[in-house]
Scaffold this motif. Structure first.
Motif, PDB file in Angstrom:
ATOM      1  N   LYS A 228      17.133   1.151  -1.085  1.00 11.55           N
ATOM      2  CA  LYS A 228      15.984   1.956  -1.537  1.00 11.55           C
ATOM      3  C   LYS A 228      14.743   1.556  -0.760  1.00 11.55           C
ATOM      4  CE  LYS A 228      17.777   2.438  -6.258  1.00 11.55           C
ATOM      5  NZ  LYS A 228      17.505   2.212  -7.707  1.00 11.55           N
ATOM      6  N   THR A 229      13.692   2.355  -0.874  1.00  9.20           N
ATOM      7  CA  THR A 229      12.428   2.056  -0.201  1.00  9.20           C
ATOM      8  C   THR A 229      11.369   1.638  -1.211  1.00  9.20           C
ATOM      9  OG1 THR A 229      11.716   4.370  -0.356  1.00  9.20           O
ATOM     10  CG2 THR A 229      12.907   3.688   1.656  1.00  9.20           C
ATOM     11  N   VAL A 230      10.411   0.891  -0.722  1.00  6.11           N
ATOM     12  CA  VAL A 230       9.240   0.511  -1.529  1.00  6.11           C
ATOM     13  C   VAL A 230       8.076   1.350  -1.040  1.00  6.11           C
ATOM     14  CG1 VAL A 230       7.678  -1.342  -2.190  1.00  6.11           C
ATOM     15  CG2 VAL A 230      10.099  -1.827  -1.859  1.00  6.11           C
ATOM     16  N   ASP A 231       7.656   2.299  -1.843  1.00  3.87           N
ATOM     17  CA  ASP A 231       6.581   3.226  -1.467  1.00  3.87           C
ATOM     18  C   ASP A 231       5.266   2.762  -2.099  1.00  3.87           C
ATOM     19  OD1 ASP A 231       8.568   4.742  -0.227  1.00  3.87           O
ATOM     20  OD2 ASP A 231       8.925   5.927  -2.049  1.00  3.87           O
ATOM     21  N   LEU A 232       4.364   2.343  -1.272  1.00  3.36           N
ATOM     22  CA  LEU A 232       3.086   1.810  -1.745  1.00  3.36           C
ATOM     23  C   LEU A 232       2.015   2.888  -1.647  1.00  3.36           C
ATOM     24  CD1 LEU A 232       3.314  -1.630   0.084  1.00  3.36           C
ATOM     25  CD2 LEU A 232       3.980  -1.087  -2.276  1.00  3.36           C
ATOM     26  N   SER A 233       1.509   3.279  -2.811  1.00  2.26           N
ATOM     27  CA  SER A 233       0.512   4.349  -2.883  1.00  2.26           C
ATOM     28  C   SER A 233      -0.896   3.761  -2.922  1.00  2.26           C
ATOM     29  CB  SER A 233       0.766   5.195  -4.131  1.00  2.26           C
ATOM     30  OG  SER A 233      -0.177   6.230  -4.240  1.00  2.26           O
ATOM     31  N   PHE A 234      -1.748   4.221  -2.006  1.00  2.82           N
ATOM     32  CA  PHE A 234      -3.124   3.716  -1.909  1.00  2.82           C
ATOM     33  C   PHE A 234      -4.111   4.776  -2.404  1.00  2.82           C
ATOM     34  CE2 PHE A 234      -0.736   1.224   1.065  1.00  2.82           C
ATOM     35  CZ  PHE A 234      -1.260  -0.058   0.951  1.00  2.82           C
ATOM     36  N   VAL A 247      -9.158  -0.876  -0.201  1.00  2.00           N
ATOM     37  CA  VAL A 247      -8.481   0.255  -0.833  1.00  2.00           C
ATOM     38  C   VAL A 247      -7.454  -0.306  -1.809  1.00  2.00           C
ATOM     39  CG1 VAL A 247      -7.063   2.297  -0.467  1.00  2.00           C
ATOM     40  CG2 VAL A 247      -8.825   1.677   1.212  1.00  2.00           C
ATOM     41  N   LYS A 248      -7.388   0.259  -2.992  1.00  3.20           N
ATOM     42  CA  LYS A 248      -6.511  -0.263  -4.043  1.00  3.20           C
ATOM     43  C   LYS A 248      -5.104   0.329  -3.952  1.00  3.20           C
ATOM     44  CE  LYS A 248      -9.205   1.111  -7.373  1.00  3.20           C
ATOM     45  NZ  LYS A 248      -9.714   1.310  -8.752  1.00  3.20           N
ATOM     46  N   LEU A 249      -4.141  -0.457  -4.428  1.00  7.90           N
ATOM     47  CA  LEU A 249      -2.765   0.030  -4.570  1.00  7.90           C
ATOM     48  C   LEU A 249      -2.559   0.510  -6.000  1.00  7.90           C
ATOM     49  CD1 LEU A 249      -2.434  -1.921  -2.018  1.00  7.90           C
ATOM     50  CD2 LEU A 249      -0.022  -2.006  -2.697  1.00  7.90           C
ATOM     51  N   ALA A 250      -1.973   1.671  -6.136  1.00  9.51           N
ATOM     52  CA  ALA A 250      -1.674   2.184  -7.475  1.00  9.51           C
ATOM     53  C   ALA A 250      -0.592   1.309  -8.100  1.00  9.51           C
ATOM     54  CB  ALA A 250      -1.223   3.638  -7.383  1.00  9.51           C
ATOM     55  N   GLU A 251      -0.801   0.900  -9.336  1.00 10.72           N
ATOM     56  CA  GLU A 251       0.160   0.029 -10.008  1.00 10.72           C
ATOM     57  C   GLU A 251       1.333   0.854 -10.543  1.00 10.72           C
ATOM     58  OE1 GLU A 251      -1.694  -2.387 -12.927  1.00 10.72           O
ATOM     59  OE2 GLU A 251      -3.126  -3.304 -11.527  1.00 10.72           O
ATOM     60  N   ASN A 252       2.524   0.510 -10.076  1.00  5.59           N
ATOM     61  CA  ASN A 252       3.741   1.186 -10.523  1.00  5.59           C
ATOM     62  C   ASN A 252       4.934   0.265 -10.277  1.00  5.59           C
ATOM     63  OD1 ASN A 252       4.264   1.425  -7.709  1.00  5.59           O
ATOM     64  ND2 ASN A 252       3.078   3.341  -7.678  1.00  5.59           N
ATOM     65  N   ASP A 253       6.124   0.784 -10.412  1.00  4.90           N
ATOM     66  CA  ASP A 253       7.329  -0.032 -10.220  1.00  4.90           C
ATOM     67  C   ASP A 253       7.429  -0.565  -8.792  1.00  4.90           C
ATOM     68  OD1 ASP A 253       7.969   0.496 -12.815  1.00  4.90           O
ATOM     69  OD2 ASP A 253       9.379   2.130 -12.359  1.00  4.90           O
ATOM     70  N   HIS A 254       6.919   0.175  -7.837  1.00 12.41           N
ATOM     71  CA  HIS A 254       6.995  -0.254  -6.442  1.00 12.41           C
ATOM     72  C   HIS A 254       6.093  -1.471  -6.174  1.00 12.41           C
ATOM     73  CE1 HIS A 254       9.345   3.234  -4.946  1.00 12.41           C
ATOM     74  NE2 HIS A 254       8.779   3.842  -5.998  1.00 12.41           N
ATOM     75  N   THR A 255       4.922  -1.487  -6.769  1.00 14.79           N
ATOM     76  CA  THR A 255       4.040  -2.648  -6.590  1.00 14.79           C
ATOM     77  C   THR A 255       4.614  -3.866  -7.317  1.00 14.79           C
ATOM     78  OG1 THR A 255       2.695  -1.845  -8.460  1.00 14.79           O
ATOM     79  CG2 THR A 255       1.943  -1.304  -6.242  1.00 14.79           C
ATOM     80  N   VAL A 319       0.591   7.060   1.339  1.00 15.91           N
ATOM     81  CA  VAL A 319       1.669   6.138   0.969  1.00 15.91           C
ATOM     82  C   VAL A 319       2.162   5.383   2.203  1.00 15.91           C
ATOM     83  CG1 VAL A 319       4.004   5.952   0.059  1.00 15.91           C
ATOM     84  CG2 VAL A 319       2.395   7.581  -0.966  1.00 15.91           C
ATOM     85  N   GLU A 320       2.305   4.100   2.069  1.00 14.21           N
ATOM     86  CA  GLU A 320       2.894   3.256   3.111  1.00 14.21           C
ATOM     87  C   GLU A 320       4.252   2.778   2.621  1.00 14.21           C
ATOM     88  OE1 GLU A 320       3.408   1.396   6.666  1.00 14.21           O
ATOM     89  OE2 GLU A 320       1.567   2.492   6.137  1.00 14.21           O
ATOM     90  N   VAL A 321       5.300   3.014   3.422  1.00 19.57           N
ATOM     91  CA  VAL A 321       6.646   2.574   3.082  1.00 19.57           C
ATOM     92  C   VAL A 321       6.892   1.201   3.707  1.00 19.57           C
ATOM     93  CG1 VAL A 321       9.111   3.085   3.268  1.00 19.57           C
ATOM     94  CG2 VAL A 321       7.460   4.951   2.962  1.00 19.57           C
ATOM     95  N   LEU A 322       7.325   0.270   2.866  1.00 19.79           N
ATOM     96  CA  LEU A 322       7.627  -1.070   3.371  1.00 19.79           C
ATOM     97  C   LEU A 322       8.797  -0.996   4.353  1.00 19.79           C
ATOM     98  CD1 LEU A 322       7.423  -4.175   3.363  1.00 19.79           C
ATOM     99  CD2 LEU A 322       8.914  -4.163   1.336  1.00 19.79           C
ATOM    100  N   HIS A 323       8.538  -1.315   5.598  1.00 18.93           N
ATOM    101  CA  HIS A 323       9.585  -1.275   6.611  1.00 18.93           C
ATOM    102  C   HIS A 323       9.609  -2.528   7.492  1.00 18.93           C
ATOM    103  CE1 HIS A 323       6.045   0.076   8.832  1.00 18.93           C
ATOM    104  NE2 HIS A 323       6.692  -0.291   9.944  1.00 18.93           N
ATOM    105  N   ARG A 324       8.497  -3.343   7.404  1.00 20.93           N
ATOM    106  CA  ARG A 324       8.432  -4.520   8.275  1.00 20.93           C
ATOM    107  C   ARG A 324       7.498  -5.569   7.680  1.00 20.93           C
ATOM    108  NH1 ARG A 324       5.702  -3.061  13.471  1.00 20.93           N
ATOM    109  NH2 ARG A 324       3.992  -4.439  12.900  1.00 20.93           N
ATOM    110  N   LEU A 325       7.857  -6.830   7.906  1.00 16.57           N
ATOM    111  CA  LEU A 325       6.985  -7.955   7.540  1.00 16.57           C
ATOM    112  C   LEU A 325       6.845  -8.856   8.760  1.00 16.57           C
ATOM    113  CD1 LEU A 325       8.291  -8.864   3.953  1.00 16.57           C
ATOM    114  CD2 LEU A 325       6.195  -7.633   4.544  1.00 16.57           C
TER     115      LEU A 325
END
Length: 365
Positions: A228-234, A247-255, A319-325
């Motif tokens: 699955k992907t981690v979709d980070l909503s700003f 810029v804030k991240l919307a709090e949800n299951d992904h965060t 939305v930024e999708v977690l793809h790299r660290l």
């Protein structure tokens, strides 16, 4: 008798206190002398047989006078011997003559107290100076330790969605139009990221260990995501003490998943001996402006006026999708695109083309 006492008393008073013993002997002799003196008038009054009694009385008186002279001479000799042994005469008419033989006679009580009090003051001052030195040394050690463990590396989640970077650029431009000085506070679009973890790496060996820890983290992340992907909503803008705008991240299951990843990575790095993490709770955010970017600016602007970005406080950025660290250096020279120097990276089975169709178009153009 009075003549005898007049002879004895001066000698006794002029003697050392030890002569008190002789004085006691003399006092004991006084009653005997009185009784002997009383015999003289009694002998003269008896008349007829007075010749024999008078002779006996005269003999007794002569005998007493002889004893008296012997005792007196003995006392005088002893007093003279003691007087010769003494280096300094003692005045018998004063109590100070007795005090002079006490061990503390030469001690000035006032001086002794002042000296003691001064000593206590000096000790207190010394303790104060010592305590102050200890505090200063403690502060220096803390500063040295703080400097030694000040973060110089971090795990970065890069922001690559053109929609997000473009919207942030629009906010920055609007703020600069209102206050030109803040142009020095803006974060380059190529440097935009979310910090997952900070750490201090002292040498190449520790950097190598950190690279290994990052590689180990990939297995956990992929196992946690299960494809699955981690979709980070700003969305929305906030600040830290009016010195940092983000810029804030919307709090949800992904965060929530993102926070779990950050916490697990922290444990992995610490288990390998890397000083990583912060005491405060993980609060992901996307910084786009901070006064600390310019020392000169900090002198001119103490606080960022929130009214400068009032129109974007609820703006949706994307939305930024977690793809790299990435393991990035805070101090080494940045890359040409503005992103931090990267020691190592882990990628999660997705490509930017699949995530952001417009990404390649933006790059090519």
């Amino acid at each position: 008798m009075q003549r005898l006492l007049r002879r004895l008393l001066p000698a006794l008073y002029s003697a050392r206190p030890a002569a008190a013993r002789d004085l006691l002997l003399a006092r004991r002799a006084v009653p005997a002398l009185s009784r002997l003196m009383a015999l003289r008038p009694a002998a003269g009054a008896e008349g007829g047989d007075g010749g024999g009694d008078l002779s006996r009385a005269a003999g007794a008186t002569a005998e007493h006078d002889g004893l008296e002279n012997v005792q007196q001479k003995k006392i005088f000799k002893e007093n003279k011997k003691r007087t010769q042994q003494r280096k300094e005469p003692c005045h018998a008419d004063s109590v100070e003559s007795l005090m002079a033989e006490m061990p503390f006679v030469d001690t000035d009580i006032e001086d002794e107290f002042v000296m003691h009090a001064t000593s206590e003051i000096n000790i207190k001052k010394k303790r104060k100076r010592t305590t102050g030195r200890e505090i200063e040394e403690g502060s220096e050690r803390k500063k040295k330790k703080k400097k030694q463990y000040q973060p110089n590396y971090f795990i970065s989640l890069p922001i690559t969605n053109p929609e997000i970077t473009g919207s942030i650029q629009a906010v920055q431009d609007a703020i600069i139009q209102k206050d030109q000085r803040l142009s020095k506070a803006m974060v380059h679009s190529g440097s935009l990221h979310v910090t997952m973890l900070v750490m201090h790496l002292s040498n190449e060996e520790e950097i190598s260990i950190a690279v290994g820890a990052l590689s180990d983290s990939k297995d956990f992340v992929e196992d946690r995501l299960k494809g699955k992907t981690v979709d980070l909503s700003f969305q929305g803008i906030d600040h830290f003490k009016n010195e940092v705008g983000f810029v804030k991240l919307a709090e949800n299951d992904h965060t929530t998943i993102l926070a779990e990843i950050a916490e697990t990575m922290k444990k992995i790095f610490q288990e390998k001996g890397i000083f990583a993490g912060e005491e405060r709770a993980f609060k992901p955010h996307l910084t786009f402006m901070k006064l600390s970017k310019s020392t000169q600016l900090r002198k001119q602007v103490k606080k960022i006026d929130s009214s400068l970005y009032e129109d974007f406080k609820s703006h949706y950025f994307g939305v930024e999708v977690l793809h790299r660290l990435d393991l990035c250096s805070m101090l080494k020279k940045k890359q040409p695109n503005g992103y931090y120097y990267c020691e190592s990276s882990i990628v999660f089975g997705v490509t930017l083309e699949n995530i952001y169709p417009s990404f390649m178009v933006t790059v090519r153009s």
